[in-house]
Motif scaffolding. Structure first.
Motif, PDB file in Angstrom:
ATOM      1  N   SER A 141     -24.623  -0.132   8.196  1.00 38.64           N
ATOM      2  CA  SER A 141     -24.556  -1.594   8.158  1.00 38.64           C
ATOM      3  C   SER A 141     -23.490  -2.140   7.227  1.00 38.64           C
ATOM      4  O   SER A 141     -23.072  -3.292   7.385  1.00 38.64           O
ATOM      5  CB  SER A 141     -25.916  -2.146   7.729  1.00 38.64           C
ATOM      6  N   PHE A 142     -23.032  -1.323   6.258  1.00 31.00           N
ATOM      7  CA  PHE A 142     -22.202  -1.900   5.201  1.00 31.00           C
ATOM      8  C   PHE A 142     -21.470  -0.798   4.453  1.00 31.00           C
ATOM      9  O   PHE A 142     -21.953   0.335   4.366  1.00 31.00           O
ATOM     10  CB  PHE A 142     -23.110  -2.675   4.232  1.00 31.00           C
ATOM     11  N   ASN A 143     -20.306  -1.128   3.925  1.00 33.40           N
ATOM     12  CA  ASN A 143     -19.587  -0.203   3.045  1.00 33.40           C
ATOM     13  C   ASN A 143     -18.700  -0.990   2.095  1.00 33.40           C
ATOM     14  O   ASN A 143     -18.051  -1.958   2.494  1.00 33.40           O
ATOM     15  CB  ASN A 143     -18.723   0.776   3.842  1.00 33.40           C
ATOM     16  N   ILE A 144     -18.706  -0.592   0.840  1.00 33.91           N
ATOM     17  CA  ILE A 144     -17.749  -1.097  -0.141  1.00 33.91           C
ATOM     18  C   ILE A 144     -16.893   0.087  -0.553  1.00 33.91           C
ATOM     19  O   ILE A 144     -17.387   1.050  -1.117  1.00 33.91           O
ATOM     20  CB  ILE A 144     -18.439  -1.723  -1.362  1.00 33.91           C
ATOM     21  N   SER A 145     -15.629   0.023  -0.241  1.00 35.74           N
ATOM     22  CA  SER A 145     -14.748   1.175  -0.364  1.00 35.74           C
ATOM     23  C   SER A 145     -14.192   1.350  -1.769  1.00 35.74           C
ATOM     24  O   SER A 145     -13.922   0.385  -2.479  1.00 35.74           O
ATOM     25  CB  SER A 145     -13.590   1.027   0.626  1.00 35.74           C
ATOM     26  N   GLY A 146     -13.993   2.620  -2.120  1.00 36.13           N
ATOM     27  CA  GLY A 146     -13.319   2.955  -3.377  1.00 36.13           C
ATOM     28  C   GLY A 146     -11.962   3.575  -3.148  1.00 36.13           C
ATOM     29  O   GLY A 146     -11.408   4.203  -4.065  1.00 36.13           O
ATOM     30  N   GLN A 147     -11.409   3.416  -1.944  1.00 34.45           N
ATOM     31  CA  GLN A 147     -10.105   4.010  -1.665  1.00 34.45           C
ATOM     32  C   GLN A 147      -9.047   3.392  -2.578  1.00 34.45           C
ATOM     33  O   GLN A 147      -8.887   2.189  -2.635  1.00 34.45           O
ATOM     34  CB  GLN A 147      -9.733   3.806  -0.196  1.00 34.45           C
ATOM     35  N   GLY A 148      -8.339   4.265  -3.287  1.00 28.82           N
ATOM     36  CA  GLY A 148      -7.364   3.842  -4.280  1.00 28.82           C
ATOM     37  C   GLY A 148      -7.854   4.074  -5.697  1.00 28.82           C
ATOM     38  O   GLY A 148      -7.064   4.148  -6.638  1.00 28.82           O
TER      39      GLY A 148
END
Length: 332
Positions: free
Chosen positions: A43-50
Motif C-alpha cells: 500500500s505504501f513506501n517511503i524510499s531511502g534511495q540516495g
C-alpha cells in the motif's frame, strides 16, 4: 569534491566489500518495494534511495548486539545492517502476522525488532527523539554501556520534541547519537524555507555537545565521524549530533510526485551523482572489486530478494479475531 580513501576508514577489505553488499541490498530491496506498490501488492513506501551509503557507514560504527536504534521511516538500509532481513521488511509491507515491526498492524516503513534492539516509531514525525532520550537515560541510570542512535530528516528536525530531547540529552550527558539525514526536502519544501541556521549540525553546539556535518556520499568520512562520537558516548563524554548530507533520489513517498516541484535538470544531476554509483566507482578505482564481481554480487542479491519476496507473500495474514489484541488491557 575530495573524498577520503576507503582504506582510511580502518576497515579491512572484507569489511568494505560487506559494506557494499549492505548498500546494494538496501537499494535492490527499496526498488522491489516500489514495484510492489505499483502493482497493488503493497500500500505504501517511503524510499531511502540516495541515503544508503551514509546509513551503512553510520550503522557499522555501532554494536547492534547491545546498542539501541530508533530509526525514522527512511532508515531501512540501516535496519538491515542492524540485523533485520529483507523478509522482515517485506512482511511489514505485505501486512503479515509474522512482521516483526508490528505483526502487520502498522503501516510500512515503521521499522521495529525487539530481537535486534530496534524500537518502532509513530507516523507523527520525530517522536522517536524523546523516546531515544529515555532509552539513553536508562543506560545512564542502569550503569549500562550501550549507546543509543536515533535519526530523522532535516524537515522533521524542526519539531519541538527534537529540541526538548537534545536539550535533556545535553544536560544529562547521555550516551546518545542524534542524526539528521539532510536530503534537502521536507516533502516538497526546500531547505531555504526550513531553517535559518547555516547547518543543522550547529544545533548540537547550542545544546552543549558536538555537532558535525558530513558528506553522506563519502563512506570513510561518514564512518569515521560516527566511530569517534560513538566511542566518546560509550566512554561517558555525552551525546553528539551528526548531519549527513544526502540526496533523495525519489519522490517523498509512493503517494508523492516530485516532478511537480523539482526541475528535470535537478533530477538528472541528482541521478548522475547517485551515492551508490560513486561508491562503486571508488571501489573499482581503489582495487576492492571489479565490475564483474559487482555484477555477481548484484545477481546474488536479486535472487535473495526474489526469494524473500516469495516467502514473505506466502506468510499468513493476521487473524481478524486478533484485531484488538494489545490495544486494550486484559480483563483479568
Amino acid at each position: 569534491m575530495k573524498v577520503k580513501k576507503l582504506a582510511e576508514s580502518g576497515l579491512s577489505k572484507e569489511e568494505v566489500i560487506e559494506a557494499y553488499r549492505h548498500v546494494l541490498r538496501g537499494r535492490r530491496l527499496d526498488e522491489r518495494l516500489w514495484q510492489l506498490t505499483r502493482i497493488g501488492k503493497a500500500s505504501f513506501n517511503i524510499s531511502g534511495q540516495g541515503h544508503e551509503v551514509a546509513q551503512v557507514a553510520m550503522a557499522l560504527a555501532f554494536q547492534p548486539e547491545k546498542d539501541y536504534f530508533l530509526p525514522y521511516y527512511r532508515d531501512m538500509t540501516a535496519c538491515l545492517v542492524w540485523g533485520m532481513t529483507p523478509k522482515d521488511i517485506l512482511m511489514g509491507s505485505f501486512g503479515k502476522e509474522d512482521d516483526p515491526s508490528s505483526h502487520g498492524r502498522q503501516m510500512p516503513n515503521h521499522y521495529g525488532s525487539k530481537e535486534h534492539n530496534i524500537v518502532s516509531h509513530s507516523s507523527t514525525v520525530s517522536t522517536q527523539f524523546p523516546l531515544a532520550t529515555g532509552v539513553a537515560y536508562g543506560a545512564l541510570l542502569g550503569k549500562k554501556d550501550y549507546v543509543t542512535l536515533t535519526a530523522t530528516g532535516e524537515g522533521s528536525a524542526n519539531q519541538g520534541e527534537v529540541h526538548e530531547a537534545m536539550n535533556f540529552a545535553g544536560v544529562k550527558k547521555l550516551p546518545l547519537i542524534f542524526v539528521v539525514e539532510n536530503n534537502g526536502y521536507a516533502i516538497s519544501v526546500g531547505i531555504d524555507e526550513q531553517y535559518a541556521n547555516e547547518t543543522m549540525a550547529q544545533r548540537g553546539e547550542a545544546y552543549g555537545f558536538t555537532g558535525i556535518q558530513v558528506n553522506g556520499n563519502d563512506f570513510a568520512e561518514t564512518y569515521l565521524a560516527f566511530k569517534k562520537v560513538v566511542d566518546d558516548a560509550r566512554n561517558g563524554k555525552g551525546p553528539a549530533l551528526i548531519e549527513m548530507m544526502v540526496s533523495r533520489l525519489t519522490s517523498h513517498s509512493a503517494d508523492d510526485d516530485h516532478t511537480i516541484y523539482r526541475s528535470k535538470e535537478e533530477l538528472e544531476e541528482m541521478k548522475e551523482n547517485d551515492a551508490l554509483l560513486f561508491f562503486e566507482k571508488q571501489l573499482i578505482e581503489e582495487g576492492y572489486l571489479t565490475r564483474e564481481q559487482m555484477t555477481e554480487i548484484d545477481t546474488e542479491l536479486k535472487a535473495e530478494i526474489n526469494q524473500a519476496t516469495d516467502e514473505a507473500e506466502a506468510m499468513p495474514d493476521p487473524k481478524p479475531e486478533s484485531l484488538l489484541e494489545h490495544v486494550y488491557a486484559d480483563k483479568e
